[in-house]
Write a protein that holds these residues in place. Structure first.
Motif, mmCIF file in Angstrom:
data_model
loop_
_atom_site.group_PDB
_atom_site.id
_atom_site.type_symbol
_atom_site.label_atom_id
_atom_site.label_comp_id
_atom_site.label_asym_id
_atom_site.label_seq_id
_atom_site.Cartn_x
_atom_site.Cartn_y
_atom_site.Cartn_z
ATOM 1 N N MET A 296 38.913 29.935 -3.809
ATOM 2 C CA MET A 296 39.039 29.800 -2.353
ATOM 3 C C MET A 296 37.695 29.997 -1.661
ATOM 4 O O MET A 296 37.396 29.345 -0.658
ATOM 5 C CB MET A 296 40.053 30.811 -1.824
ATOM 6 N N LEU A 297 36.859 30.875 -2.221
ATOM 7 C CA LEU A 297 35.527 31.088 -1.667
ATOM 8 C C LEU A 297 34.684 29.819 -1.773
ATOM 9 O O LEU A 297 33.937 29.468 -0.846
ATOM 10 C CB LEU A 297 34.833 32.243 -2.395
ATOM 11 N N LEU A 298 34.831 29.118 -2.884
ATOM 12 C CA LEU A 298 34.103 27.856 -3.064
ATOM 13 C C LEU A 298 34.541 26.807 -2.046
ATOM 14 O O LEU A 298 33.714 26.047 -1.534
ATOM 15 C CB LEU A 298 34.323 27.326 -4.485
ATOM 16 N N LEU A 299 35.834 26.770 -1.748
ATOM 17 C CA LEU A 299 36.327 25.785 -0.781
ATOM 18 C C LEU A 299 35.771 26.034 0.618
ATOM 19 O O LEU A 299 35.586 25.096 1.391
ATOM 20 C CB LEU A 299 37.858 25.796 -0.744
ATOM 21 N N THR A 300 35.496 27.291 0.935
ATOM 22 C CA THR A 300 34.942 27.578 2.265
ATOM 23 C C THR A 300 33.528 27.013 2.418
ATOM 24 O O THR A 300 33.075 26.755 3.531
ATOM 25 C CB THR A 300 34.888 29.097 2.534
ATOM 26 N N GLN A 301 32.833 26.835 1.290
ATOM 27 C CA GLN A 301 31.435 26.376 1.327
ATOM 28 C C GLN A 301 31.268 24.948 0.829
ATOM 29 O O GLN A 301 30.146 24.448 0.763
ATOM 30 C CB GLN A 301 30.566 27.303 0.453
ATOM 31 N N ALA A 302 32.367 24.301 0.463
ATOM 32 C CA ALA A 302 32.277 22.999 -0.205
ATOM 33 C C ALA A 302 31.722 21.918 0.714
ATOM 34 O O ALA A 302 32.192 21.739 1.845
ATOM 35 C CB ALA A 302 33.652 22.585 -0.715
ATOM 36 N N THR A 303 30.710 21.217 0.220
ATOM 37 C CA THR A 303 30.114 20.102 0.964
ATOM 38 C C THR A 303 30.106 18.817 0.153
ATOM 39 O O THR A 303 29.661 17.777 0.639
ATOM 40 C CB THR A 303 28.677 20.439 1.387
ATOM 41 N N ASN A 304 30.562 18.876 -1.098
ATOM 42 C CA ASN A 304 30.603 17.672 -1.924
ATOM 43 C C ASN A 304 31.785 17.757 -2.888
ATOM 44 O O ASN A 304 32.416 18.809 -3.041
ATOM 45 C CB ASN A 304 29.283 17.478 -2.687
ATOM 46 N N SER A 305 32.066 16.627 -3.516
ATOM 47 C CA SER A 305 33.248 16.543 -4.370
ATOM 48 C C SER A 305 33.141 17.424 -5.605
ATOM 49 O O SER A 305 34.146 17.943 -6.097
ATOM 50 C CB SER A 305 33.488 15.087 -4.779
ATOM 51 N N GLN A 306 31.920 17.634 -6.126
ATOM 52 C CA GLN A 306 31.749 18.452 -7.320
ATOM 53 C C GLN A 306 32.187 19.898 -7.066
ATOM 54 O O GLN A 306 32.862 20.519 -7.901
ATOM 55 C CB GLN A 306 30.290 18.434 -7.793
ATOM 56 N N GLN A 307 31.812 20.430 -5.901
ATOM 57 C CA GLN A 307 32.206 21.795 -5.570
ATOM 58 C C GLN A 307 33.719 21.919 -5.430
ATOM 59 O O GLN A 307 34.322 22.910 -5.858
ATOM 60 C CB GLN A 307 31.518 22.225 -4.270
ATOM 61 N N ILE A 308 34.335 20.915 -4.834
ATOM 62 C CA ILE A 308 35.776 20.943 -4.653
ATOM 63 C C ILE A 308 36.495 20.864 -6.002
ATOM 64 O O ILE A 308 37.477 21.574 -6.249
ATOM 65 C CB ILE A 308 36.219 19.797 -3.720
ATOM 66 N N LEU A 309 35.993 20.028 -6.896
ATOM 67 C CA LEU A 309 36.615 19.909 -8.218
ATOM 68 C C LEU A 309 36.456 21.193 -9.026
ATOM 69 O O LEU A 309 37.366 21.594 -9.763
ATOM 70 C CB LEU A 309 36.012 18.721 -8.975
ATOM 71 N N PHE A 310 35.305 21.843 -8.906
ATOM 72 C CA PHE A 310 35.112 23.117 -9.595
ATOM 73 C C PHE A 310 36.076 24.166 -9.048
ATOM 74 O O PHE A 310 36.652 24.962 -9.802
ATOM 75 C CB PHE A 310 33.667 23.596 -9.448
ATOM 76 N N ALA A 311 36.262 24.154 -7.724
ATOM 77 C CA ALA A 311 37.247 25.054 -7.117
ATOM 78 C C ALA A 311 38.645 24.748 -7.647
ATOM 79 O O ALA A 311 39.455 25.663 -7.879
ATOM 80 C CB ALA A 311 37.209 24.921 -5.598
ATOM 81 N N GLY A 312 38.937 23.466 -7.851
ATOM 82 C CA GLY A 312 40.231 23.071 -8.379
ATOM 83 C C GLY A 312 40.458 23.583 -9.794
ATOM 84 O O GLY A 312 41.557 24.034 -10.137
ATOM 85 N N ILE A 313 39.419 23.536 -10.632
ATOM 86 C CA ILE A 313 39.531 24.049 -11.998
ATOM 87 C C ILE A 313 39.842 25.546 -11.987
ATOM 88 O O ILE A 313 40.726 26.030 -12.693
ATOM 89 C CB ILE A 313 38.233 23.772 -12.785
ATOM 90 N N LEU A 314 39.105 26.291 -11.144
ATOM 91 C CA LEU A 314 39.319 27.738 -11.069
ATOM 92 C C LEU A 314 40.702 28.069 -10.510
ATOM 93 O O LEU A 314 41.362 29.005 -10.977
ATOM 94 C CB LEU A 314 38.239 28.389 -10.210
ATOM 95 N N GLU A 315 41.141 27.300 -9.511
ATOM 96 C CA GLU A 315 42.491 27.521 -8.970
ATOM 97 C C GLU A 315 43.533 27.263 -10.054
ATOM 98 O O GLU A 315 44.522 28.001 -10.169
ATOM 99 C CB GLU A 315 42.728 26.604 -7.766
ATOM 100 N N GLY A 316 43.304 26.226 -10.863
ATOM 101 C CA GLY A 316 44.223 25.924 -11.955
ATOM 102 C C GLY A 316 44.258 27.026 -12.999
ATOM 103 O O GLY A 316 45.329 27.395 -13.498
ATOM 104 N N ILE A 317 43.091 27.574 -13.339
ATOM 105 C CA ILE A 317 43.040 28.676 -14.302
ATOM 106 C C ILE A 317 43.780 29.892 -13.748
ATOM 107 O O ILE A 317 44.530 30.558 -14.464
ATOM 108 C CB ILE A 317 41.576 29.032 -14.641
ATOM 109 N N GLY A 318 43.567 30.158 -12.450
ATOM 110 C CA GLY A 318 44.257 31.278 -11.825
ATOM 111 C C GLY A 318 45.764 31.112 -11.867
ATOM 112 O O GLY A 318 46.502 32.020 -12.284
#
Length: 415
Positions: A296-318
């Motif tokens: 969720m912290l990454l999503l607050t700072q996301a400015t490109n698709s790579q950051q959003i996808l990385f946030a998605g991976i971590l959310e999925g692991i969680g």
């Protein structure tokens, strides 16, 4: 020991029923998740405002909350299979309601009815898996059997996004309904070998707590509160992430986010179950909550698709670690005679979070940026983390030791 070795050590009727359960679970989650990236945009297409979208999406949990207790009672006293049938049937029926009712406020009723499907399915599915699982392999089998969720989520959102774009909403809702009814067919092949819920022995009665005792039990209240925090997080995420991605024009659809999250979820479930049987549920839950926080912290700072996808991976692991491990945890802390009702109490926390997230965050949405919403989500994950490491067992010391894997769960039953 591999997945195949674990299944080979089960009795033939257990392997057969678990195999059909896997198929049912896959069809169910595909049916549900085809609508994850598409239903918010469908409501917007019908003219819904941001707050109305939140209200409709959040009403899903009204059905969850209102039906959990009764369904848990039915699963314990009547039949797990009956409750499973209810969940699958509603999953197939509800998408047809979205198709036929094309105005915003009546969709609240349909969405609430749709919520019954999750309450029934998750209660019955989890109870059946635990009934079939040897206690020493409980975490492992829960982890493996829960793989249907990320597999379904890797297929459903992508399929839903594709159908919406190239075939329209009619094809989308018919496809979602079809997967639900396919699962209903497979239910007939499950043999409910466990008859524990029919027994009326003094031993059974001594191991059944009433609702008041459950909600007052520290061993169950803390998992329920943690799921409440994560339910709030998840509810606001599924409501506003599709709109955030649509409005920011980053060239990334919500379907891809959910697919990437499903990959993370799938990977974590394979390892989390066996690890929890060996090292305890505590460290796995601790790590999962930290993954939610960082995502969720990454999503607050996301400015490109790579950051959003990385946030998605971590959310999925969680998600892939937390939910199976909480189910394993509360299974350890309950007897087989009351397990359906224990699930209804604890998973009710998750339901409550989803129910509150849509309308509450939606009402604030007009005044909050998407970044502020994701910041709120990260705070919820952090609160859940500190709650778990400080309150998950008898006191602060034993809780911290359990959360770090240095001490066994002192609340766990022996059977």
């Amino acid at each position: 020991m591999s997945i195949l070795d674990t299944y080979d050590n089960l009795k033939p009727e257990q392997r057969r029923s678990l195999g059909f359960l896997l198929g049912i679970g896959l069809f169910f989650w595909i049916s549900i998740t085809t609508l994850l990236p598409t239903l918010p945009t469908y409501i917007k297409y019908l003219g819904g405002t941001r707050s109305q979208i939140g209200l409709v999406m959040g009403s899903f949990a009204i059905g969850l909350l209102c039906s959990r207790t009764l369904l848990g009672y039915l699963a314990d006293t009547k039949s797990r299979k009956l409750v499973l049938c209810i969940g699958i049937f509603v999953a197939g029926l509800a998408p047809l309601g979205y198709l036929l009712i094309q105005s915003v406020f009546p969709l609240i009723v349909v969405r609430a009815i749709h919520g019954i499907s999750i309450a029934a399915f998750t209660t019955a599915y989890s109870a059946l898996v635990v009934d079939f699982a040897p206690i020493q392999k409980r975490g492992e089998l829960i982890g493996y059997m829960s793989l249907v969720t990320p597999i379904g989520m890797s297929i459903g959102p992508a399929l839903g996004g594709f159908l919406q774009e190239f075939s329209g909403y009619t094809a989308l809702f018919i496809t979602s309904a079809s997967f639900g009814f396919l699962g209903l067919i497979l239910v007939n092949f499950i043999e409910e070998t466990s008859q524990i819920h029919h027994k009326k022995t003094s031993e059974a009665k001594g191991k059944i707590r009433n609702f008041q005792q459950m909600v007052r039990s520290h061993s169950l209240v803390i998992p329920a509160l943690i799921l409440l925090m994560i339910g709030l997080l998840f509810g606001s995420l599924i409501t506003f992430l599709p709109l955030f991605l649509q409005e920011t024009n980053l060239g990334l659809g919500a379907g891809l986010f959910y697919t990437v999250a499903a990959i993370g979820s799938f990977s974590s479930r394979i390892f989390a179950g066996p690890a929890s049987d060996r090292y305890g549920r505590g460290p796995l839950i601790t790590v999962s909550l930290l993954c939610y926080f960082v995502s969720m912290l990454l999503l607050t700072q996301a400015t490109n698709s790579q950051q959003i996808l990385f946030a998605g991976i971590l959310e999925g692991i969680g998600a892939g670690t937390l939910l199976p491990m909480i189910i394993a945890l509360i299974s350890d802390r309950s007897s087989a005679y009351e397990r359906g009702r224990v699930y209804s109490v604890c998973l009710g926390g998750f339901d409550m979070g989803i129910a509150l997230a849509g309308p509450v965050v939606g009402s604030l949405g007009s005044n909050l940026s998407y970044q502020a919403i994701f910041t709120l989500n990260s705070s919820l994950a952090l609160v859940a983390f500190f709650l778990f490491i400080s309150q998950s067992n008898y006191n602060l010391k034993t809780s911290l030791s359990f959360a770090l894997g240095k001490e066994k769960d002192l609340y766990a039953f022996n059977d």
